[in-house]
Design a protein around this motif. Structure first.
Motif, PDB file in Angstrom:
ATOM      1  N   GLN A 133       2.970   8.034   5.230  1.00 25.05           N
ATOM      2  CA  GLN A 133       4.249   7.322   5.346  1.00 25.05           C
ATOM      3  C   GLN A 133       5.117   7.993   6.404  1.00 25.05           C
ATOM      4  N   ASP A 134       5.776   7.185   7.219  1.00 25.62           N
ATOM      5  CA  ASP A 134       6.810   7.666   8.125  1.00 25.62           C
ATOM      6  C   ASP A 134       7.926   6.629   8.130  1.00 25.62           C
ATOM      7  N   ASP A 135       8.800   6.673   9.110  1.00 25.74           N
ATOM      8  CA  ASP A 135       9.958   5.774   9.120  1.00 25.74           C
ATOM      9  C   ASP A 135       9.574   4.301   9.246  1.00 25.74           C
ATOM     10  N   HIS A 136       8.388   4.025   9.786  1.00 32.82           N
ATOM     11  CA  HIS A 136       7.975   2.643  10.002  1.00 32.82           C
ATOM     12  C   HIS A 136       6.725   2.252   9.210  1.00 32.82           C
ATOM     13  N   VAL A 137       5.813   3.180   9.032  1.00 32.50           N
ATOM     14  CA  VAL A 137       4.499   2.878   8.475  1.00 32.50           C
ATOM     15  C   VAL A 137       4.369   3.400   7.052  1.00 32.50           C
TER      16      VAL A 137
ATOM     17  N   ARG B 137      -0.601  -3.643  -4.728  1.00 34.89           N
ATOM     18  CA  ARG B 137       0.106  -4.923  -4.603  1.00 34.89           C
ATOM     19  C   ARG B 137       1.394  -4.772  -3.811  1.00 34.89           C
ATOM     20  N   GLU B 138       1.703  -3.558  -3.372  1.00 36.15           N
ATOM     21  CA  GLU B 138       2.961  -3.319  -2.654  1.00 36.15           C
ATOM     22  C   GLU B 138       3.053  -4.145  -1.381  1.00 36.15           C
ATOM     23  N   TRP B 139       1.934  -4.392  -0.736  1.00 37.73           N
ATOM     24  CA  TRP B 139       1.931  -5.140   0.523  1.00 37.73           C
ATOM     25  C   TRP B 139       2.412  -6.576   0.344  1.00 37.73           C
ATOM     26  N   LEU B 140       2.347  -7.100  -0.872  1.00 40.33           N
ATOM     27  CA  LEU B 140       2.756  -8.482  -1.116  1.00 40.33           C
ATOM     28  C   LEU B 140       4.264  -8.682  -0.947  1.00 40.33           C
ATOM     29  N   ALA B 141       5.029  -7.584  -0.913  1.00 39.52           N
ATOM     30  CA  ALA B 141       6.471  -7.685  -0.704  1.00 39.52           C
ATOM     31  C   ALA B 141       6.827  -7.879   0.764  1.00 39.52           C
ATOM     32  N   ALA B 142       5.843  -7.766   1.668  1.00 41.20           N
ATOM     33  CA  ALA B 142       6.090  -7.928   3.103  1.00 41.20           C
ATOM     34  C   ALA B 142       6.426  -9.385   3.427  1.00 41.20           C
ATOM     35  N   ASP B 143       6.898  -9.599   4.639  1.00 40.81           N
ATOM     36  CA  ASP B 143       7.368 -10.925   5.046  1.00 40.81           C
ATOM     37  C   ASP B 143       6.338 -11.720   5.836  1.00 40.81           C
TER      38      ASP B 143
ATOM     39  N   ILE C 109       5.865  -6.262   8.224  1.00 36.97           N
ATOM     40  CA  ILE C 109       4.502  -6.711   8.488  1.00 36.97           C
ATOM     41  C   ILE C 109       3.582  -6.152   7.414  1.00 36.97           C
ATOM     42  N   ALA C 110       2.571  -6.925   7.017  1.00 33.51           N
ATOM     43  CA  ALA C 110       1.539  -6.440   6.106  1.00 33.51           C
ATOM     44  C   ALA C 110       0.177  -6.577   6.757  1.00 33.51           C
ATOM     45  N   ASP C 111      -0.642  -5.544   6.618  1.00 30.32           N
ATOM     46  CA  ASP C 111      -2.060  -5.633   6.968  1.00 30.32           C
ATOM     47  C   ASP C 111      -2.853  -5.076   5.793  1.00 30.32           C
ATOM     48  N   PRO C 112      -3.323  -5.964   4.897  1.00 30.46           N
ATOM     49  CA  PRO C 112      -4.021  -5.497   3.697  1.00 30.46           C
ATOM     50  C   PRO C 112      -5.459  -5.049   3.954  1.00 30.46           C
ATOM     51  N   PHE C 113      -5.959  -5.274   5.162  1.00 30.76           N
ATOM     52  CA  PHE C 113      -7.290  -4.802   5.559  1.00 30.76           C
ATOM     53  C   PHE C 113      -7.106  -4.020   6.858  1.00 30.76           C
ATOM     54  N   ALA C 114      -6.542  -2.826   6.752  1.00 30.10           N
ATOM     55  CA  ALA C 114      -5.996  -2.140   7.920  1.00 30.10           C
ATOM     56  C   ALA C 114      -7.038  -1.613   8.890  1.00 30.10           C
ATOM     57  N   GLY C 115      -8.272  -1.389   8.454  1.00 28.18           N
ATOM     58  CA  GLY C 115      -9.305  -0.922   9.378  1.00 28.18           C
ATOM     59  C   GLY C 115      -8.944   0.394  10.028  1.00 28.18           C
ATOM     60  N   SER C 116      -8.935   0.411  11.346  1.00 29.48           N
ATOM     61  CA  SER C 116      -8.570   1.636  12.072  1.00 29.48           C
ATOM     62  C   SER C 116      -7.080   1.701  12.386  1.00 29.48           C
ATOM     63  N   GLY C 117      -6.312   0.679  11.973  1.00 31.29           N
ATOM     64  CA  GLY C 117      -4.860   0.770  12.048  1.00 31.29           C
ATOM     65  C   GLY C 117      -4.190   0.177  13.268  1.00 31.29           C
ATOM     66  N   SER C 118      -4.877  -0.672  14.031  1.00 31.48           N
ATOM     67  CA  SER C 118      -4.261  -1.221  15.240  1.00 31.48           C
ATOM     68  C   SER C 118      -2.994  -2.014  14.939  1.00 31.48           C
ATOM     69  N   THR C 119      -3.001  -2.783  13.849  1.00 31.70           N
ATOM     70  CA  THR C 119      -1.792  -3.525  13.475  1.00 31.70           C
ATOM     71  C   THR C 119      -0.644  -2.578  13.179  1.00 31.70           C
ATOM     72  N   LEU C 120      -0.932  -1.496  12.466  1.00 28.51           N
ATOM     73  CA  LEU C 120       0.108  -0.548  12.082  1.00 28.51           C
ATOM     74  C   LEU C 120       0.678   0.169  13.304  1.00 28.51           C
TER      75      LEU C 120
ATOM     76  N   LEU D 136       6.621  -1.326  18.182  1.00 33.77           N
ATOM     77  CA  LEU D 136       7.672  -2.333  18.336  1.00 33.77           C
ATOM     78  C   LEU D 136       8.887  -2.043  17.459  1.00 33.77           C
ATOM     79  N   GLY D 137       8.850  -0.960  16.698  1.00 32.42           N
ATOM     80  CA  GLY D 137       9.957  -0.635  15.810  1.00 32.42           C
ATOM     81  C   GLY D 137       9.986  -1.467  14.554  1.00 32.42           C
ATOM     82  N   ARG D 138       8.841  -2.090  14.203  1.00 30.63           N
ATOM     83  CA  ARG D 138       8.767  -2.908  12.996  1.00 30.63           C
ATOM     84  C   ARG D 138       8.248  -2.071  11.831  1.00 30.63           C
ATOM     85  N   LYS D 139       8.745  -2.324  10.641  1.00 33.74           N
ATOM     86  CA  LYS D 139       8.202  -1.709   9.444  1.00 33.74           C
ATOM     87  C   LYS D 139       6.907  -2.429   9.058  1.00 33.74           C
ATOM     88  N   VAL D 140       5.926  -1.669   8.597  1.00 33.38           N
ATOM     89  CA  VAL D 140       4.623  -2.243   8.308  1.00 33.38           C
ATOM     90  C   VAL D 140       4.006  -1.534   7.109  1.00 33.38           C
ATOM     91  N   ILE D 141       3.333  -2.329   6.260  1.00 37.36           N
ATOM     92  CA  ILE D 141       2.610  -1.814   5.105  1.00 37.36           C
ATOM     93  C   ILE D 141       1.132  -2.106   5.306  1.00 37.36           C
TER      94      ILE D 141
END
Length: 216
Positions: free
Chosen positions: A6-10, A22-28, A168-179, A185-190
């Motif tokens: 965890q950090d300020d965005h991720v 199930r925390e990712w389900l709170a994303a937009d 943003i949510a990526d429930p299948f994060a893989g190597s983390g490119s989405t994150l 971009l300064g977006r919060k992501v789970i």
């Protein structure tokens, strides 16, 4: 399921997004290269790159994740060989600049694109073509792919830039490119990732002090 990084965005969880976390389900909005049933199994000889991913035998994981996300906006990767998700409003084509798989060897064309499905509403930004041209992550080069389906940061960054506001949510994060792209971009992501090996890779990438635009 456990909080892995965890950090300020991720925020990254290690576990099964459909059973443990199930925390990712709170994303937009969801942006994810989900397992979509192509049953990919690389025949390439590589010492470190996995030949396949979990859940890729059918569309169950994809469809269950979208159902759990309850109709909120999503950008989901896929292929013409598999039925598109319900609610697909537009198909974007990722042109990989001639680089992808071998395809059917009895045909004089090789595959050089993937599809991205636009689901829901609220996407914004300059109106541009639905063909997105980005080189893929090289599989054998220095700083090359660490995941069989690893996506380039510039592609993910430009997709996320047109997403609705919010987390943003990526429930299948893989190597983390989405994150990584969301953080740039300064977006919060789970993110949620099943394999601890990939969680370690994601944490290292997200903890970098410099923007990760090259090694995707």
């Amino acid at each position: 399921m456990s909080l892995y990084y965890q950090d300020d965005h991720v925020t990254l969880y290690h576990g099964d997004c459909l059973k443990d976390s199930r925390e990712w389900l709170a994303a937009d909005v969801m942006v994810s290269d989900v397992p979509y049933g192509v049953d990919y199994n690389s025949g390439a000889r590589r010492d470190t790159l996995a030949r396949s991913i979990a859940g890729d035998k059918d569309t169950g994981a994809r469809d269950d994740a979208l159902s759990a996300f309850a109709g909120k906006p999503a950008l989901i990767f896929g292929t013409w060989r598999i039925p598109r998700p319900l609610g697909t409003r537009q198909v974007l084509v990722w042109d990989t600049k001639g680089a992808l798989g071998m395809g059917a060897m009895d045909l004089p064309w090789k595959p050089a694109h993937q599809e991205v499905y636009v689901i829901g509403s609220g996407f914004t930004g300059k109106r541009t073509t639905d063909v997105l041209t980005y080189a893929p992550v090289q599989s054998m080069s220095r700083n090359g792919r660490e995941h069989p389906h690893q996506k380039p940061i510039p592609l993910m960054r430009d997709l996320i830039a047109k997403c609705p506001p919010g987390v943003i949510a990526d429930p299948f994060a893989g190597s983390g490119s989405t994150l990584v792209a969301a953080k740039n971009l300064g977006r919060k992501v789970i993110g949620v990732e099943l394999e601890e090996h990939y969680c370690e890779i994601i944490a290292k990438r997200c903890a970098q002090d410099v923007f990760d635009f090259g090694a995707i």
